[in-house]
Scaffold this motif. Structure first.
Motif, PDB file in Angstrom:
ATOM      1  N   HIS A 124     -31.155  18.252 -34.077  1.00  0.00           N
ATOM      2  CA  HIS A 124     -32.313  17.527 -33.534  1.00  0.00           C
ATOM      3  C   HIS A 124     -31.902  16.435 -32.538  1.00  0.00           C
ATOM      4  CE1 HIS A 124     -36.401  15.811 -34.128  1.00  0.00           C
ATOM      5  NE2 HIS A 124     -35.799  14.644 -33.992  1.00  0.00           N
ATOM      6  N   HIS A 128     -32.836  16.195 -28.506  1.00  0.00           N
ATOM      7  CA  HIS A 128     -33.599  15.097 -27.893  1.00  0.00           C
ATOM      8  C   HIS A 128     -33.035  14.756 -26.511  1.00  0.00           C
ATOM      9  CE1 HIS A 128     -36.816  13.400 -30.192  1.00  0.00           C
ATOM     10  NE2 HIS A 128     -36.104  13.237 -31.295  1.00  0.00           N
ATOM     11  N   GLY A 149     -37.123   7.247 -34.128  1.00  0.00           N
ATOM     12  CA  GLY A 149     -37.543   6.544 -35.334  1.00  0.00           C
ATOM     13  C   GLY A 149     -36.419   6.419 -36.351  1.00  0.00           C
ATOM     14  N   GLY A 175     -36.668   2.601 -33.222  1.00  0.00           N
ATOM     15  CA  GLY A 175     -38.023   3.019 -33.594  1.00  0.00           C
ATOM     16  C   GLY A 175     -38.466   2.369 -34.900  1.00  0.00           C
ATOM     17  N   ASP A 179     -41.657   0.166 -35.770  1.00  0.00           N
ATOM     18  CA  ASP A 179     -42.601   0.532 -36.837  1.00  0.00           C
ATOM     19  C   ASP A 179     -42.681  -0.535 -37.933  1.00  0.00           C
ATOM     20  OD1 ASP A 179     -43.058   2.838 -35.427  1.00  0.00           O
ATOM     21  OD2 ASP A 179     -41.654   4.052 -36.583  1.00  0.00           O
ATOM     22  N   GLY A 192     -44.905   1.944 -32.529  1.00  0.00           N
ATOM     23  CA  GLY A 192     -44.256   1.859 -31.219  1.00  0.00           C
ATOM     24  C   GLY A 192     -45.237   1.897 -30.057  1.00  0.00           C
ATOM     25  N   ASP A 196     -46.324  -1.136 -27.526  1.00  0.00           N
ATOM     26  CA  ASP A 196     -46.148  -0.903 -26.087  1.00  0.00           C
ATOM     27  C   ASP A 196     -47.426  -1.299 -25.324  1.00  0.00           C
ATOM     28  OD1 ASP A 196     -45.425   0.071 -23.621  1.00  0.00           O
ATOM     29  OD2 ASP A 196     -45.031   2.125 -24.259  1.00  0.00           O
ATOM     30  N   GLY A 286     -38.144   9.357 -29.236  1.00  0.00           N
ATOM     31  CA  GLY A 286     -39.506   8.809 -29.210  1.00  0.00           C
ATOM     32  C   GLY A 286     -39.623   7.454 -28.526  1.00  0.00           C
ATOM     33  N   ASN A 290     -41.318   4.279 -24.326  1.00  0.00           N
ATOM     34  CA  ASN A 290     -41.710   2.877 -24.125  1.00  0.00           C
ATOM     35  C   ASN A 290     -41.725   2.484 -22.652  1.00  0.00           C
ATOM     36  OD1 ASN A 290     -40.762  -0.232 -23.997  1.00  0.00           O
ATOM     37  ND2 ASN A 290     -42.097   0.152 -25.746  1.00  0.00           N
ATOM     38  N   ASP A 315     -40.857  14.078 -31.073  1.00  0.00           N
ATOM     39  CA  ASP A 315     -40.424  15.368 -31.614  1.00  0.00           C
ATOM     40  C   ASP A 315     -41.290  16.527 -31.116  1.00  0.00           C
ATOM     41  OD1 ASP A 315     -38.573  13.899 -32.920  1.00  0.00           O
ATOM     42  OD2 ASP A 315     -39.508  14.044 -34.891  1.00  0.00           O
TER      43      ASP A 315
HETATM   44  O1  KG4 Z   1     -38.204  10.990 -31.743  1.00  0.00           O
HETATM   45  P1  KG4 Z   1     -39.361  10.667 -32.607  1.00  0.00           P
HETATM   46  O2  KG4 Z   1     -40.661  11.352 -32.347  1.00  0.00           O
HETATM   47  O3  KG4 Z   1     -39.042  10.937 -34.115  1.00  0.00           O
HETATM   48  C1  KG4 Z   1     -37.768  10.763 -34.659  1.00  0.00           C
HETATM   49  O4  KG4 Z   1     -36.902  11.637 -34.442  1.00  0.00           O
HETATM   50  O5  KG4 Z   1     -37.601   9.701 -35.303  1.00  0.00           O
HETATM   51  O6  KG4 Z   1     -39.547   9.080 -32.532  1.00  0.00           O
HETATM   52  C2  KG4 Z   1     -40.565   8.433 -33.210  1.00  0.00           C
HETATM   53  C3  KG4 Z   1     -40.431   6.947 -32.941  1.00  0.00           C
HETATM   54  C4  KG4 Z   1     -41.336   6.081 -33.797  1.00  0.00           C
HETATM   55  O7  KG4 Z   1     -40.571   5.050 -34.367  1.00  0.00           O
HETATM   56  C5  KG4 Z   1     -42.351   5.543 -32.788  1.00  0.00           C
HETATM   57  O8  KG4 Z   1     -42.858   4.259 -33.140  1.00  0.00           O
HETATM   58  C6  KG4 Z   1     -41.523   5.489 -31.538  1.00  0.00           C
HETATM   59  O9  KG4 Z   1     -40.754   6.665 -31.566  1.00  0.00           O
HETATM   60  N1  KG4 Z   1     -42.337   5.441 -30.306  1.00  0.00           N
HETATM   61  C7  KG4 Z   1     -42.357   4.385 -29.464  1.00  0.00           C
HETATM   62  C8  KG4 Z   1     -43.297   4.699 -28.441  1.00  0.00           C
HETATM   63  N2  KG4 Z   1     -43.808   5.940 -28.696  1.00  0.00           N
HETATM   64  C9  KG4 Z   1     -43.204   6.371 -29.844  1.00  0.00           C
HETATM   65  N3  KG4 Z   1     -41.681   3.245 -29.481  1.00  0.00           N
HETATM   66  C10 KG4 Z   1     -41.910   2.350 -28.490  1.00  0.00           C
HETATM   67  N4  KG4 Z   1     -42.797   2.576 -27.494  1.00  0.00           N
HETATM   68  C11 KG4 Z   1     -43.495   3.721 -27.424  1.00  0.00           C
HETATM   69  N5  KG4 Z   1     -44.363   3.929 -26.422  1.00  0.00           N
END
Ligand code: KG4
Ligand code: ZN
Length: 359
Positions: A124, A128, A149, A175, A179, A192, A196, A286, A290, A315
């Protein structure tokens, strides 16, 4: 070699996501042609998990179970394809949550078995970063910053399968800082995106929140301090009036500035290893959605920084299919060889196969 249609399945956390991608491995690796995304179909459990204040693995797994078959049917329908048209099945095997991973892997194995098509397990984290190649040509080696995250890592990426860690978080991921900070601020889950948005209306310089490991020259990160400092700020100022959005923007600023600061040390380390002074930088995961982080990186690094498109940052199945397209080989796995590996962050199926071949 010819074009292949690849099914990508992602269920490692709280997104059930399925994609169909078409591409020729030789062309994509030679930077001749980008892959063609036929369909990306996702179901986010955010709304369902909000009342629990985060991901509950068992509940997430049940939601994946409910969603995966209808989503697969819908994806095939949208692409006007049948299961038999798929040339390769790919699925996230690690890292992730055990129950959620199991649902995706079981679905992938069943499809592979029924259609007699090969299957590839995908890391994974690597997927990414390599998602950048869904929309852009970036050559190797590059300096990768993966912020999600669950992870915050700097990598030297030499090839689609050769990743070397330059720096890691010693506690929370970026992340998680968003959160968990969001929880303290009384915002929803995941916070997140909300932080933002609110930050756009606040002053990022109004309050000073600490930057983890600020005085260390390593490119490791730490986010537990900033979270504690936010908690203390809120406790101390309970009866004071403060501009909420200024606090949110300042908190976000500390998270983002830590990444920028540590990126300069990661560049230094990258230089020591490669003698490349101004490497290409790829940002994925994720948190790469931002807008403040994107803006500051683009301003500082201009054409040298490549940021995964927001729809491929969180994801998604497209990044899994894309990674499979770039890395499959002819001695591809069959379902009986594929097992889940929830805690293994760094060893991809490829590295395992290489090791097995050598022994
Ligand atoms: O990559 P992802 O979808 O899942 C993991 O592999 O963990 O990342 C999710 C993370 C969450 O902590 C979420 O709050 C964060 O990405 N996230 C953001 C934004 N959009 C998603 N953090 C900051 N700004 C954003 N716009
Ligand atoms: Zn992720």
């Amino acid at each position: 070699m010819s074009e292949k249609i690849i099914l990508g399945i992602e269920t490692s956390c709280d997104d059930t996501s399925i994609a169909l991608l078409k591409g020729d491995q030789k062309d994509v690796l030679a930077l001749k042609k980008l892959p063609e995304l036929l369909v990306l179909n996702s179901f986010s459990q955010e709304m369902l998990l909000e009342k629990w204040g985060g991901v509950v693995p068992e509940i997430a797994a049940r939601n994946h179970m409910e969603k995966i078959v209808p989503l697969l049917k819908e994806t095939l329908k949208k692409a006007d394809l049948k299961l038999k048209d798929i040339d390769l099945v790919s699925v996230t095997t690690n890292p992730g949550l055990l129950g959620p991973l199991l649902t995706g892997i079981t679905a992938a194995k069943s499809i592979s078995l029924i259609c007699e098509k090969p299957i590839l397990g995908v890391n994974h984290l690597y997927a990414h970063l390599e998602a950048i190649h869904l929309t852009e040509y970036v050559s190797y080696p590059y300096l990768g910053l993966l912020v999600s995250g669950g992870h915050s890592l700097f990598f030297k990426v030499d090839s689609p399968t050769k990743f070397e860690i330059l720096g890691n978080t010693i506690d929370d991921a970026a992340g998680e800082a968003f959160d968990k900070g969001g929880k303290l601020l009384g915002l929803g889950y995941p916070a997140g995106r909300i932080i933002d948005e609110l930050s756009k209306k606040g002053d990022p310089k109004k309050y000073q929140f600490p930057i983890g490991l600020e005085h260390s020259k390593s490119c490791d990160l730490s986010y537990s301090g900033v979270k504690t400092s936010l908690r203390l700020f809120l406790e101390t100022n309970q009866n004071e009036s403060y501009e909420f959005n200024d606090v949110v923007a300042s908190y976000q600023e500390a998270i983002v500035q830590a990444l920028l600061k540590k990126l300069t040390f990661a560049e230094q380390k990258f230089f020591e290893l490669t003698q490349i002074k101004s490497p290409h930088i790829v940002l994925g995961g994720g948190v790469a959605c931002n807008s403040r982080l994107r803006e500051l990186l683009q301003t500082k690094y201009k054409d040298r920084v490549h940021i995964v498109k927001p729809q491929f940052c969180t994801d998604n199945g497209a990044m899994i299919a894309n990674y499979a397209l770039r890395t499959f080989d002819q001695k591809i796995d069959f379902p009986e060889c594929l097992n889940l590996d929830p805690r293994n962050q760094f060893v991809s199926k490829h590295e395992k196969l290489e090791k097995a071949r050598k022994n």
